[in-house]
Design an enzyme around this catalytic site. Structure first.
Site, PDB file in Angstrom:
ATOM      1  N   GLN A  70       1.398   1.463   4.261  1.00 29.79           N
ATOM      2  CA  GLN A  70       2.715   1.675   4.874  1.00 29.79           C
ATOM      3  C   GLN A  70       3.631   0.495   4.544  1.00 29.79           C
ATOM      4  O   GLN A  70       4.808   0.670   4.229  1.00 29.79           O
ATOM      5  CB  GLN A  70       2.562   1.810   6.392  1.00 29.79           C
ATOM      6  CG  GLN A  70       1.754   3.026   6.798  1.00 29.79           C
ATOM      7  CD  GLN A  70       1.523   3.108   8.307  1.00 29.79           C
ATOM      8  OE1 GLN A  70       1.579   2.118   9.023  1.00 29.79           O
ATOM      9  NE2 GLN A  70       1.259   4.305   8.783  1.00 29.79           N
ATOM     10  N   TRP A  71       3.067  -0.689   4.647  1.00 31.36           N
ATOM     11  CA  TRP A  71       3.844  -1.930   4.462  1.00 31.36           C
ATOM     12  C   TRP A  71       4.466  -1.977   3.066  1.00 31.36           C
ATOM     13  O   TRP A  71       5.635  -2.314   2.888  1.00 31.36           O
ATOM     14  CB  TRP A  71       2.886  -3.107   4.658  1.00 31.36           C
ATOM     15  CG  TRP A  71       3.506  -4.423   4.940  1.00 31.36           C
ATOM     16  CD1 TRP A  71       4.536  -5.020   4.264  1.00 31.36           C
ATOM     17  CD2 TRP A  71       3.129  -5.349   5.979  1.00 31.36           C
ATOM     18  NE1 TRP A  71       4.809  -6.247   4.813  1.00 31.36           N
ATOM     19  CE2 TRP A  71       3.958  -6.478   5.851  1.00 31.36           C
ATOM     20  CE3 TRP A  71       2.148  -5.330   6.970  1.00 31.36           C
ATOM     21  CZ2 TRP A  71       3.857  -7.585   6.696  1.00 31.36           C
ATOM     22  CZ3 TRP A  71       2.050  -6.434   7.802  1.00 31.36           C
ATOM     23  CH2 TRP A  71       2.899  -7.541   7.677  1.00 31.36           C
ATOM     24  N   ARG A 101     -11.270  -5.212  -7.508  1.00 29.36           N
ATOM     25  CA  ARG A 101     -11.837  -5.157  -8.868  1.00 29.36           C
ATOM     26  C   ARG A 101     -12.437  -6.523  -9.173  1.00 29.36           C
ATOM     27  O   ARG A 101     -13.417  -6.645  -9.868  1.00 29.36           O
ATOM     28  CB  ARG A 101     -10.751  -4.862  -9.902  1.00 29.36           C
ATOM     29  CG  ARG A 101     -10.137  -3.502  -9.793  1.00 29.36           C
ATOM     30  CD  ARG A 101      -9.098  -3.334 -10.886  1.00 29.36           C
ATOM     31  NE  ARG A 101      -9.737  -3.062 -12.167  1.00 29.36           N
ATOM     32  CZ  ARG A 101      -9.106  -3.128 -13.341  1.00 29.36           C
ATOM     33  NH1 ARG A 101      -7.847  -3.472 -13.387  1.00 29.36           N
ATOM     34  NH2 ARG A 101      -9.739  -2.849 -14.442  1.00 29.36           N
ATOM     35  N   ARG A 161       9.908  -0.723  11.513  1.00 29.96           N
ATOM     36  CA  ARG A 161       8.504  -0.810  11.944  1.00 29.96           C
ATOM     37  C   ARG A 161       8.297  -1.280  13.370  1.00 29.96           C
ATOM     38  O   ARG A 161       7.148  -1.346  13.817  1.00 29.96           O
ATOM     39  CB  ARG A 161       7.725  -1.695  10.971  1.00 29.96           C
ATOM     40  CG  ARG A 161       7.706  -1.175   9.535  1.00 29.96           C
ATOM     41  CD  ARG A 161       7.096   0.198   9.410  1.00 29.96           C
ATOM     42  NE  ARG A 161       7.111   0.670   8.023  1.00 29.96           N
ATOM     43  CZ  ARG A 161       6.589   1.817   7.615  1.00 29.96           C
ATOM     44  NH1 ARG A 161       6.021   2.647   8.464  1.00 29.96           N
ATOM     45  NH2 ARG A 161       6.652   2.170   6.346  1.00 29.96           N
ATOM     46  N   ARG A 184       5.390   0.169   1.120  1.00 27.73           N
ATOM     47  CA  ARG A 184       6.492   1.097   0.822  1.00 27.73           C
ATOM     48  C   ARG A 184       7.825   0.360   0.874  1.00 27.73           C
ATOM     49  O   ARG A 184       8.822   0.852   0.374  1.00 27.73           O
ATOM     50  CB  ARG A 184       6.514   2.262   1.821  1.00 27.73           C
ATOM     51  CG  ARG A 184       5.282   3.156   1.813  1.00 27.73           C
ATOM     52  CD  ARG A 184       5.028   3.739   0.435  1.00 27.73           C
ATOM     53  NE  ARG A 184       6.210   4.345  -0.132  1.00 27.73           N
ATOM     54  CZ  ARG A 184       6.659   5.558   0.161  1.00 27.73           C
ATOM     55  NH1 ARG A 184       5.973   6.330   0.945  1.00 27.73           N
ATOM     56  NH2 ARG A 184       7.772   6.032  -0.376  1.00 27.73           N
ATOM     57  N   ARG A 232       9.957  -1.834  -0.651  1.00 26.69           N
ATOM     58  CA  ARG A 232       9.953  -2.307  -2.035  1.00 26.69           C
ATOM     59  C   ARG A 232      10.796  -3.539  -2.298  1.00 26.69           C
ATOM     60  O   ARG A 232      10.594  -4.225  -3.285  1.00 26.69           O
ATOM     61  CB  ARG A 232      10.466  -1.167  -2.945  1.00 26.69           C
ATOM     62  CG  ARG A 232       9.570   0.042  -2.944  1.00 26.69           C
ATOM     63  CD  ARG A 232      10.332   1.290  -3.329  1.00 26.69           C
ATOM     64  NE  ARG A 232      11.249   1.690  -2.264  1.00 26.69           N
ATOM     65  CZ  ARG A 232      12.081   2.705  -2.321  1.00 26.69           C
ATOM     66  NH1 ARG A 232      12.151   3.423  -3.408  1.00 26.69           N
ATOM     67  NH2 ARG A 232      12.863   3.001  -1.298  1.00 26.69           N
TER      68      ARG A 232
HETATM   69  C1  LIG Z   1       8.026   5.793  10.951  1.00 25.75           C
HETATM   70  C2  LIG Z   1       7.951   5.938   9.466  1.00 25.75           C
HETATM   71  C3  LIG Z   1       7.319   7.030   8.908  1.00 25.75           C
HETATM   72  C4  LIG Z   1       7.237   7.179   7.522  1.00 25.75           C
HETATM   73  N1  LIG Z   1       6.598   8.269   7.008  1.00 25.75           N
HETATM   74  C5  LIG Z   1       6.495   8.400   5.664  1.00 25.75           C
HETATM   75  C6  LIG Z   1       5.817   9.518   5.077  1.00 25.75           C
HETATM   76  O1  LIG Z   1       5.311  10.379   5.783  1.00 25.75           O
HETATM   77  N2  LIG Z   1       5.719   9.595   3.744  1.00 25.75           N
HETATM   78  C7  LIG Z   1       6.282   8.660   2.911  1.00 25.75           C
HETATM   79  O2  LIG Z   1       6.189   8.779   1.688  1.00 25.75           O
HETATM   80  N3  LIG Z   1       6.929   7.591   3.429  1.00 25.75           N
HETATM   81  C8  LIG Z   1       7.046   7.428   4.761  1.00 25.75           C
HETATM   82  N4  LIG Z   1       7.687   6.343   5.289  1.00 25.75           N
HETATM   83  C9  LIG Z   1       8.189   5.313   4.356  1.00 25.75           C
HETATM   84  C10 LIG Z   1       9.722   5.387   4.193  1.00 25.75           C
HETATM   85  O3  LIG Z   1      10.109   6.592   3.571  1.00 25.75           O
HETATM   86  C11 LIG Z   1      10.208   4.186   3.362  1.00 25.75           C
HETATM   87  O4  LIG Z   1       9.611   4.252   2.086  1.00 25.75           O
HETATM   88  C12 LIG Z   1       9.839   2.872   3.990  1.00 25.75           C
HETATM   89  O5  LIG Z   1      10.201   2.856   5.342  1.00 25.75           O
HETATM   90  C13 LIG Z   1      10.569   1.742   3.272  1.00 25.75           C
HETATM   91  O6  LIG Z   1      11.932   1.839   3.573  1.00 25.75           O
HETATM   92  P1  LIG Z   1      13.036   1.511   2.512  1.00 25.75           P
HETATM   93  O7  LIG Z   1      12.899   2.373   1.311  1.00 25.75           O
HETATM   94  O8  LIG Z   1      14.358   1.571   3.224  1.00 25.75           O
HETATM   95  O9  LIG Z   1      12.711  -0.035   2.179  1.00 25.75           O
HETATM   96  P2  LIG Z   1      12.752  -0.775   0.789  1.00 25.75           P
HETATM   97  O10 LIG Z   1      11.906  -0.099  -0.199  1.00 25.75           O
HETATM   98  O11 LIG Z   1      12.453  -2.217   1.079  1.00 25.75           O
HETATM   99  O12 LIG Z   1      14.232  -0.616   0.316  1.00 25.75           O
HETATM  100  C14 LIG Z   1      15.291  -1.238   1.042  1.00 25.75           C
HETATM  101  C15 LIG Z   1      16.563  -0.519   0.715  1.00 25.75           C
HETATM  102  O13 LIG Z   1      16.852  -0.701  -0.685  1.00 25.75           O
HETATM  103  C16 LIG Z   1      17.428   0.522  -1.190  1.00 25.75           C
HETATM  104  N5  LIG Z   1      16.530   1.086  -2.212  1.00 25.75           N
HETATM  105  C17 LIG Z   1      15.241   0.733  -2.459  1.00 25.75           C
HETATM  106  N6  LIG Z   1      14.750   1.448  -3.477  1.00 25.75           N
HETATM  107  C18 LIG Z   1      15.724   2.298  -3.844  1.00 25.75           C
HETATM  108  C19 LIG Z   1      15.816   3.318  -4.830  1.00 25.75           C
HETATM  109  N7  LIG Z   1      14.806   3.636  -5.630  1.00 25.75           N
HETATM  110  N8  LIG Z   1      16.970   3.987  -4.914  1.00 25.75           N
HETATM  111  C20 LIG Z   1      18.027   3.705  -4.116  1.00 25.75           C
HETATM  112  N9  LIG Z   1      18.006   2.761  -3.158  1.00 25.75           N
HETATM  113  C21 LIG Z   1      16.875   2.054  -3.039  1.00 25.75           C
HETATM  114  C22 LIG Z   1      17.575   1.475  -0.018  1.00 25.75           C
HETATM  115  O14 LIG Z   1      18.850   1.288   0.565  1.00 25.75           O
HETATM  116  C23 LIG Z   1      16.512   0.987   0.942  1.00 25.75           C
HETATM  117  O15 LIG Z   1      16.765   1.331   2.294  1.00 25.75           O
HETATM  118  C24 LIG Z   1       7.801   6.191   6.672  1.00 25.75           C
HETATM  119  C25 LIG Z   1       8.449   5.095   7.234  1.00 25.75           C
HETATM  120  C26 LIG Z   1       8.525   4.952   8.619  1.00 25.75           C
HETATM  121  C27 LIG Z   1       9.229   3.747   9.202  1.00 25.75           C
END
Ligand SMILES: Cc1cc2nc3c(=O)[nH]c(=O)nc-3n(C[C@H](O)[C@H](O)[C@H](O)COP(=O)(O)OP(=O)(O)OC[C@H]3O[C@@H](n4cnc5c(N)ncnc54)[C@H](O)[C@@H]3O)c2cc1C
Length: 243
Positions: free
Chosen positions: A97-98, A112, A202, A100, A102
């Site tokens: 989860q963490w 490994r 989170r 994700r 990016r």
């Molecule tokens: C309660 C909860 C439930 C979730 N459930 C799921 C789930 O079921 N399945 C799942 O796959 N994920 C799930 N997630 C993950 C969620 O979809 C996000 O991937 C995660 O919270 C990271 O958020 P973020 O992309 O905003 O953060 P970061 O990746 O740190 O990105 C920060 C910000 O940078 C911008 N950014 C980053 N990358 C891009 C890009 N490629 N294009 C455009 N802008 C970008 C966006 O504005 C983004 O908000 C869950 C998250 C939470 C909190």
């Protein structure tokens, strides 16, 4: 076969400060350490004030007011000129989860390269599947027989993992047997903008309890370094959050 070294708290942080390590899951295995911090609330102010060619060396009431304004209106870029590094030991399902999130930097232990220490997270209490929220859990209860089954499953996986390694199977394949509750370790580096984004997502009750405990710990460790910025964020954007 190499064994994962048990991580001991370093005597001092890289910046010379006394280390503070938390055990967010309270099982004596999980850990969260703020290993390095650069920047402070003053740097947030200077990043914002550079627009006017101004520079300050100390916080006063005017500077605090400026940070509160920036936080309230989500002017986020002045919060990016700093860095916080955490060393994290958490179950694999939390790290999934963490990572994700990016907009941060990561380096993680590799099973490994090294054999897993076979440390597993065993929930202190069970939670029921939430029928309203498909990804949520509710309640808290104990059931010794369920716990026993869980432990048996872990012991079995650990035993076969060891057997495969003994038979010469590559660590990169044998690790396929490691359960999601196996502990992993990584370094997470972010800036304050990104940390706040992480906390916002989170610390919410919708986030899984285990990652919430880490988010809570991160706020606790980071707050003394950025008291005005994080204090204002808490006040304006997370007043109801149970911290
Ligand atoms: C309660 C909860 C439930 C979730 N459930 C799921 C789930 O079921 N399945 C799942 O796959 N994920 C799930 N997630 C993950 C969620 O979809 C996000 O991937 C995660 O919270 C990271 O958020 P973020 O992309 O905003 O953060 P970061 O990746 O740190 O990105 C920060 C910000 O940078 C911008 N950014 C980053 N990358 C891009 C890009 N490629 N294009 C455009 N802008 C970008 C966006 O504005 C983004 O908000 C869950 C998250 C939470 C909190």
């Amino acid at each position: 076969m190499e064994q994962v070294p048990t991580q001991k708290a370093p005597a001092v942080c890289a910046n010379g400060a006394t280390p503070t390590i938390l055990d967010p899951l309270g099982d004596g295995i999980s850990s969260l350490e703020l290993v390095r911090v650069s920047g402070s609330d003053v740097d947030v102010v200077n990043a914002a004030r550079v627009s006017f060619g101004k520079f300050v060396t100390e916080m006063d009431e005017k500077e605090e007011k400026l940070i509160r304004y920036l936080v309230k209106h989500m002017h986020t870029s002045p919060f990016e000129h700093n860095q916080l590094s955490f060393r994290v030991k958490t179950p694999l399902f939390v790290s999934r989860q963490w990572m994700r999130h990016r907009m941060n930097s990561y380096n993680e232990i590799s099973y490994r390269y090294v054999k897993s220490a076979l440390e597993f997270y065993v929930p202190p209490h069970w939670r029921y599947q939430d029928n309203q929220n498909r990804q949520g859990s509710v309640g808290s209860f104990d059931d010794e027989s369920l716990k026993q089954k869980y432990l048996e499953g872990l012991a079995h996986a650990a035993k076969i993992y060891e057997e495969l390694l003994e038979a010469g199977i590559a660590r990169e394949l044998a690790r396929g047997l490691l359960p999601m509750c196996t502990y992993t370790e990584f370094i997470f580096t972010c800036n304050l903008h990104s940390l706040i984004h992480f906390l916002r997502l989170r610390l919410e009750p919708g986030a899984q309890y285990e990652i919430r405990m880490f988010a809570k710990g991160m706020l606790k460790l980071a707050l003394p370094h950025f008291p005005v910025s994080l204090g204002a964020w808490k006040e304006f954007h997370a007043p109801q959050m149970e911290l």
